[in-house]
Design an enzyme around this catalytic site. Structure first.
Site, PDB file in Angstrom:
ATOM      1  N   PRO A  31     -47.470 -60.212 -13.738  1.00  0.00           N
ATOM      2  CA  PRO A  31     -46.348 -60.687 -14.554  1.00  0.00           C
ATOM      3  C   PRO A  31     -45.991 -62.148 -14.266  1.00  0.00           C
ATOM      4  O   PRO A  31     -45.356 -62.793 -15.103  1.00  0.00           O
ATOM      5  CB  PRO A  31     -45.199 -59.766 -14.151  1.00  0.00           C
ATOM      6  CG  PRO A  31     -45.809 -58.627 -13.418  1.00  0.00           C
ATOM      7  CD  PRO A  31     -47.115 -59.098 -12.861  1.00  0.00           C
ATOM      8  N   GLU A  42     -46.337 -52.474  -6.291  1.00  0.00           N
ATOM      9  CA  GLU A  42     -45.359 -53.562  -6.256  1.00  0.00           C
ATOM     10  C   GLU A  42     -46.025 -54.926  -6.316  1.00  0.00           C
ATOM     11  O   GLU A  42     -45.374 -55.932  -6.517  1.00  0.00           O
ATOM     12  CB  GLU A  42     -44.502 -53.470  -4.983  1.00  0.00           C
ATOM     13  CG  GLU A  42     -43.690 -52.206  -4.891  1.00  0.00           C
ATOM     14  CD  GLU A  42     -42.728 -52.031  -6.069  1.00  0.00           C
ATOM     15  OE1 GLU A  42     -41.964 -52.966  -6.359  1.00  0.00           O
ATOM     16  OE2 GLU A  42     -42.756 -50.948  -6.687  1.00  0.00           O
ATOM     17  N   ARG A  83     -62.350 -60.935 -30.510  1.00  0.00           N
ATOM     18  CA  ARG A  83     -62.330 -61.346 -31.915  1.00  0.00           C
ATOM     19  C   ARG A  83     -62.764 -62.796 -32.101  1.00  0.00           C
ATOM     20  O   ARG A  83     -63.097 -63.216 -33.185  1.00  0.00           O
ATOM     21  CB  ARG A  83     -60.931 -61.197 -32.511  1.00  0.00           C
ATOM     22  CG  ARG A  83     -60.287 -59.873 -32.249  1.00  0.00           C
ATOM     23  CD  ARG A  83     -58.981 -59.706 -32.999  1.00  0.00           C
ATOM     24  NE  ARG A  83     -59.199 -59.611 -34.422  1.00  0.00           N
ATOM     25  CZ  ARG A  83     -59.053 -60.575 -35.285  1.00  0.00           C
ATOM     26  NH1 ARG A  83     -58.657 -61.751 -34.885  1.00  0.00           N
ATOM     27  NH2 ARG A  83     -59.295 -60.396 -36.564  1.00  0.00           N
ATOM     28  N   ASP A  88     -56.211 -65.760 -38.915  1.00  0.00           N
ATOM     29  CA  ASP A  88     -55.317 -64.882 -38.161  1.00  0.00           C
ATOM     30  C   ASP A  88     -53.965 -65.515 -37.894  1.00  0.00           C
ATOM     31  O   ASP A  88     -53.874 -66.724 -37.724  1.00  0.00           O
ATOM     32  CB  ASP A  88     -55.893 -64.599 -36.760  1.00  0.00           C
ATOM     33  CG  ASP A  88     -56.883 -63.484 -36.772  1.00  0.00           C
ATOM     34  OD1 ASP A  88     -56.942 -62.761 -37.767  1.00  0.00           O
ATOM     35  OD2 ASP A  88     -57.601 -63.352 -35.759  1.00  0.00           O
TER      36      ASP A  88
HETATM   37 CL1  6GU Z   1     -50.737 -58.999 -16.547  1.00  0.00          CL
HETATM   38  N1  6GU Z   1     -49.283 -57.144 -15.341  1.00  0.00           N
HETATM   39  C1  6GU Z   1     -48.175 -56.427 -15.179  1.00  0.00           C
HETATM   40  N2  6GU Z   1     -48.116 -55.525 -14.206  1.00  0.00           N
HETATM   41  N3  6GU Z   1     -47.096 -56.579 -15.932  1.00  0.00           N
HETATM   42  C2  6GU Z   1     -47.175 -57.489 -16.897  1.00  0.00           C
HETATM   43  C3  6GU Z   1     -48.308 -58.271 -17.138  1.00  0.00           C
HETATM   44  C4  6GU Z   1     -49.366 -58.080 -16.322  1.00  0.00           C
HETATM   45  N4  6GU Z   1     -48.062 -59.086 -18.170  1.00  0.00           N
HETATM   46  C5  6GU Z   1     -46.831 -58.802 -18.558  1.00  0.00           C
HETATM   47  N5  6GU Z   1     -46.280 -57.855 -17.790  1.00  0.00           N
END
Ligand code: 6GU
Length: 242
Positions: A88, A115, A152, A167
């Protein structure tokens, strides 16, 4: 393109790459997906890959050695490739970034879980990617998203490359709306301009709808769009009709 995916849950990927555009790309050899379970690199009889965090707190953290040993082995299996951590806190994945990644002959994607990773593992990544501002239980769905979007853009995967160029987001704006038969349905009519076969009119209409949708739905995207002179004319015309 060869895509190596390092994960603790290779079984999640079963069937995902079997259907439709991605399925044909895999069958025709344009994309080769190779899954690796880094549990195989775990410590001891139980093949342990995680441990409790130093300093306390909830959840488990990936130990550095098993994952890094797996990444290093996978790197050596084929041609050089960027190692991309799916987390994230990564760089936001966009259509533009996808276009850049589609130029590589090989990518290595690493899926996190729990985690997180021991922070020292990130030295093994060339960069990290996130697919949006929300937290997934793991990187597996992010890996599927990234592979699907990139596939794609590899020439030959989508029957008609024009459809990729048109697109949403490809040229930095959203797509225009599409219609098919019947021309009249539940009291809703297809715009007349699409029925008369004048392609200059149709193209201009579609471009103006695409610009309008982008302005209304994604002003943040519109703000970064490079407008051509004819786009500026179209916008002037839209404003004059307001
Ligand atoms: Cl790549 N991994 C996780 N665990 N959560 C996410 C993400 C990735 N991208 C957005 N949220």
């Amino acid at each position: 393109m060869r895509v190596d995916i390092i994960t603790l849950l290779p079984q999640i990927f079963e069937n995902v790459f079997d259907e439709s555009v991605l399925g044909s790309a895999v069958k025709s050899g344009l994309i080769d997906i190779v899954l690796h379970n880094f549990r195989d690199y775990g410590d001891g009889k139980h093949k342990t890959v995680d441990d409790t965090p130093f300093g306390g707190g909830p959840g488990m953290v990936f130990k550095p050695t098993p994952l890094v040993n797996c990444i290093r082995d996978v790197r050596k299996k084929s041609i050089p490739a960027p190692v991309i951590g799916l987390t994230p806190q990564g760089e936001p994945f966009t259509q533009n970034l996808g276009k850049e990644l589609a130029k590589f002959d090989r990518l290595i994607l690493v899926c996190g879980r729990y985690e997180g990773f021991d922070e020292r593992i990130i030295h093994e990544f060339d960069f990290q990617l996130s697919i949006g501002d929300y937290v997934l239980t793991g990187g597996e769905f992010a890996a599927m998203t990234v592979v699907d979007a990139i596939s794609r853009m590899i020439p030959g995967t989508v029957g008609c490359q024009d459809s990729v160029i048109q697109d949403s987001f490809y040229e930095g704006i959203l797509d225009h709306p599409q219609y098919t038969r019947p021309a009249s349905w539940e009291g809703l009519e297809v715009p007349n301009v699409l029925l008369n076969g004048n392609h200059a009119f149709i193209n201009k209409y579609r471009r103006s709808r695409a610009l309008l949708t982008t302005i209304v739905s994604r002003p943040d995207v519109f703000a970064t769009t490079n407008l051509s002179d004819s786009d500026k004319d179209i916008i002037q015309e839209l404003i004059s009709h307001m």
